[in-house]
Design a protein around this motif. Structure first.
Motif, PDB file in Angstrom:
ATOM      1  N   LEU A   1      44.960  30.267  41.933  1.00 16.33           N
ATOM      2  CA  LEU A   1      43.889  31.553  41.721  1.00 16.33           C
ATOM      3  C   LEU A   1      42.767  31.109  42.526  1.00 16.33           C
ATOM      4  O   LEU A   1      42.204  31.805  42.889  1.00 16.33           O
ATOM      5  CB  LEU A   1      43.512  31.930  40.110  1.00 16.33           C
TER       6      LEU A   1
ATOM      7  N   SER B   1      39.136  36.443  40.055  1.00 18.14           N
ATOM      8  CA  SER B   1      39.755  36.135  38.515  1.00 18.14           C
ATOM      9  C   SER B   1      38.913  35.303  37.878  1.00 18.14           C
ATOM     10  O   SER B   1      38.040  34.293  38.478  1.00 18.14           O
ATOM     11  CB  SER B   1      40.977  35.691  38.371  1.00 18.14           C
ATOM     12  N   THR B   2      38.838  35.074  36.467  1.00 22.34           N
ATOM     13  CA  THR B   2      38.129  34.125  35.660  1.00 22.34           C
ATOM     14  C   THR B   2      39.133  33.649  34.458  1.00 22.34           C
ATOM     15  O   THR B   2      39.957  34.622  34.197  1.00 22.34           O
ATOM     16  CB  THR B   2      36.815  34.359  35.138  1.00 22.34           C
ATOM     17  N   SER B   3      39.082  32.477  34.009  1.00 25.49           N
ATOM     18  CA  SER B   3      40.210  32.128  32.986  1.00 25.49           C
ATOM     19  C   SER B   3      39.416  31.007  31.860  1.00 25.49           C
ATOM     20  O   SER B   3      38.630  30.725  31.925  1.00 25.49           O
ATOM     21  CB  SER B   3      41.387  31.235  33.550  1.00 25.49           C
TER      22      SER B   3
ATOM     23  N   SER C   1      45.684  34.482  44.708  1.00 23.61           N
ATOM     24  CA  SER C   1      45.325  35.115  43.689  1.00 23.61           C
ATOM     25  C   SER C   1      45.417  36.794  43.810  1.00 23.61           C
ATOM     26  O   SER C   1      46.219  37.215  42.655  1.00 23.61           O
ATOM     27  CB  SER C   1      43.854  34.974  43.302  1.00 23.61           C
TER      28      SER C   1
ATOM     29  N   PHE D   1      41.609  39.585  35.449  1.00 25.57           N
ATOM     30  CA  PHE D   1      41.604  40.035  36.739  1.00 25.57           C
ATOM     31  C   PHE D   1      40.628  41.591  36.514  1.00 25.57           C
ATOM     32  O   PHE D   1      41.228  42.263  36.190  1.00 25.57           O
ATOM     33  CB  PHE D   1      42.872  40.312  37.221  1.00 25.57           C
TER      34      PHE D   1
ATOM     35  N   GLU E   1      47.942  38.531  41.098  1.00 28.01           N
ATOM     36  CA  GLU E   1      47.586  39.752  40.399  1.00 28.01           C
ATOM     37  C   GLU E   1      48.236  41.132  40.863  1.00 28.01           C
ATOM     38  O   GLU E   1      48.986  41.828  39.769  1.00 28.01           O
ATOM     39  CB  GLU E   1      45.795  40.140  41.031  1.00 28.01           C
TER      40      GLU E   1
ATOM     41  N   VAL F   1      43.854  35.067  31.486  1.00 31.13           N
ATOM     42  CA  VAL F   1      43.238  35.120  32.683  1.00 31.13           C
ATOM     43  C   VAL F   1      42.897  36.538  33.051  1.00 31.13           C
ATOM     44  O   VAL F   1      43.648  37.444  32.713  1.00 31.13           O
ATOM     45  CB  VAL F   1      44.184  34.714  33.990  1.00 31.13           C
TER      46      VAL F   1
END
Length: 391
Positions: free
Chosen positions: A269, A58-60, A275, A51, A279, A49
Motif C-alpha cells: 500500500l 489509504s490508512t490502516s 495501492s 480507502f 483498492e 484498512v
C-alpha cells in the motif's frame, strides 16, 4: 462420454454473467466508477484498512496480532486447554503424552523465571493494560506455576487427569482439592485482557478517521481463525466492533463477508500505483456482491424486500441447556454466560475463538468513552491471584 454443455448455450450464459465483457460485469464496473469516491473499509483477520476514495491514500491499523502482548497472554490462556487436551491424549493412549507434559512443565517454569512487572510495563507496554501490570504478572506466574505443579503431580497420579476430577478441581475450582483460582476464571481474564487492548486501539483509530458510516462500504476478507469461522455477521467479531464503533450508523447491508477475497499485503500500500490496483480489486469484489441488490429493487419494488437485521443475543439462565447463538454477558460476575461463551466458540466451527471475550469488553468500552481503566474484566477485576515472583 463425459457431458459437456453445448457451446451455443455456454455463449448465451457467458454473455450475461461470466465473460470479461459480460452485461453483468459492465454494470458492476459502472456502479464501481459511480461510487469511486465512497469510502471503503477492508477488514482482514488482523488488519483494518480504510480507502477514503477519490484517489486519497489509504490508512490502516493492526487490531489483532499486532496487539502488544497478544501472543504472551494467549499462550498463558491456552494452558487452560493444554491440561484437558493432555488428559484426552492420555485416554487415547497417545505415546507422547508424558513427554508433552514434561515439555510443557519445563516451559512454564522458564516463563515463570522470565515473567516480571517490568516486562509487562516497559516492553509489552500495552496502553489499555496500564496500571494492571502487577496483577498480570501475578496471573501469569500463578497460571504457569499451577499448570507445572498439576501436571507434575498428574504424571505420578493419573487420577488428576480424569475429567470429573479435572473439571471440579481445576476448571470449575469448586472441588475438594480445588486450585486457588479456577482456570475458567483465568481463561475469561486472559480473553478479556486481549480484547481490551484490541478494542481500545481499534476504537481510537476508527474515531480518528473521517468516516461517513451510513455510506461506508465494508468488505471482510480472507481467513478469520478456523477455515469455517467468521462467515456470518453474528460469528465475525469485526462486524459487531464496527457496528458499535459507528454508533450503530453502519448499514449492515453494506457489510459483505467475502472469505474468498485475498488478504491485503500491507507493505504494497506504500506504493501509490499498487495501492490503487488493490483498492480497485476490493471495490470490484464489493460491487460484484451488491450490484444485484440495486437491480432487485428496480425490478420488483412492489414485493417484500430483504432487510439485514442484527439478531438479539440470547441470555443464559440457570436452567438454560442449549444456546443457538453467542449469549450475552450481563455483568462481570455472569460466570455462567462467560463460560458458555468459551464453550460456544470451541463447539461451533463457525465461531471465531476471539469472540469469547469481546462483547462484554466492547460494550463497556463504548459506554465509557473508550477509557480502558473503567472497563471491568471477568475473572480479573474482582479476582485475586496469589502474589508470585514479580521480578
Amino acid at each position: 462420454m463425459r457431458y459437456q454443455p453445448n457451446p451455443h448455450f455456454m455463449r448465451l450464459f457467458e454473455l450475461f454473467t461470466s465473460a470479461p465483457d459480460s452485461i453483468g460485469r459492465k454494470l458492476q464496473q459502472e456502479l464501481g466508477e459511480a461510487h469511486s469516491g465512497t469510502p471503503m473499509l477492508v477488514a482482514t483477520g488482523t488488519d483494518l484498512v480504510l480507502f477514503p476514495g477519490g484517489g486519497r491514500p489509504s490508512t490502516s491499523v493492526d487490531f489483532r496480532k499486532g496487539t502488544r502482548g497478544f501472543f504472551e497472554i494467549t499462550a498463558v490462556s491456552h494452558l487452560g486447554l493444554a491440561i484437558p487436551y493432555l488428559a484426552r491424549l492420555r485416554e487415547l493412549d497417545h505415546p507422547s503424552c508424558k513427554n508433552d507434559a514434561r515439555e510443557l512443565i519445563a516451559q512454564c517454569r522458564v516463563v515463570q523465571d522470565f515473567n516480571s512487572v517490568s516486562y509487562w510495563r516497559d516492553e509489552v507496554a500495552a496502553a489499555a493494560w496500564r496500571g494492571h501490570e502487577e496483577k498480570i504478572t501475578d496471573l501469569v506466574d500463578y497460571t504457569c506455576a499451577t499448570t507445572a505443579d498439576y501436571l507434575d503431580r498428574a504424571i505420578r497420579n493419573p487420577k488428576l487427569l480424569d475429567f470429573e476430577y479435572l473439571r471440579a478441581n481445576l476448571l470449575e475450582g469448586d472441588g475438594p482439592d480445588a486450585v486457588p483460582v479456577s482456570f475458567n476464571d483465568m481463561m475469561a481474564a486472559t480473553f478479556a485482557l486481549s480484547a481490551l487492548d484490541s478494542v481500545h486501539r481499534t476504537l481510537k483509530w476508527l474515531r480518528a478517521q473521517t468516516i461517513d458510516w451510513a455510506q461506508l462500504m465494508v468488505l471482510v476478507v480472507g481467513a478469520a481463525g478456523r477455515p469455517s469461522a467468521g462467515l456470518t455477521w453474528e460469528s465475525n467479531n469485526v462486524c459487531s466492533l464496527l457496528y458499535e464503533a459507528s454508533g450503530r450508523k453502519l448499514d449492515p447491508a453494506r457489510l459483505i463477508i467475502a472469505p474468498s477475497a485475498p488478504a491485503i499485503e500491507l507493505e504494497k500500500l506504500a506504493d501509490g500505483e499498487a495501492s490503487a490496483r488493490i483498492e480497485g480489486l476490493y471495490r470490484r469484489f464489493w460491487y460484484t456482491s451488491l450490484s444485484s441488490v440495486e437491480m432487485s429493487r428496480l425490478m420488483w419494488p412492489d414485493y417484500p424486500g430483504f432487510e439485514k437485521r442484527i439478531e438479539k443475543a440470547p441470555v443464559v439462565e440457570d436452567d438454560t441447556e442449549v444456546v443457538y447463538a453467542m449469549p450475552v454477558v450481563r455483568s462481570v460476575d455472569d460466570k455462567r454466560a462467560i463460560v458458555t461463551r468459551l464453550r460456544y466458540v470451541m463447539e461451533d466451527p463457525a465461531a471465531q475463538i476471539a469472540t469469547a471475550g469481546l462483547q462484554f469488553v466492547l460494550d463497556q468500552s463504548i459506554a465509557n468513552g473508550n477509557r480502558p481503566e473503567l472497563v471491568e474484566l471477568p475473572g480479573f477485576t474482582y479476582t485475586t491471584y496469589p502474589a508470585g515472583r514479580r521480578g
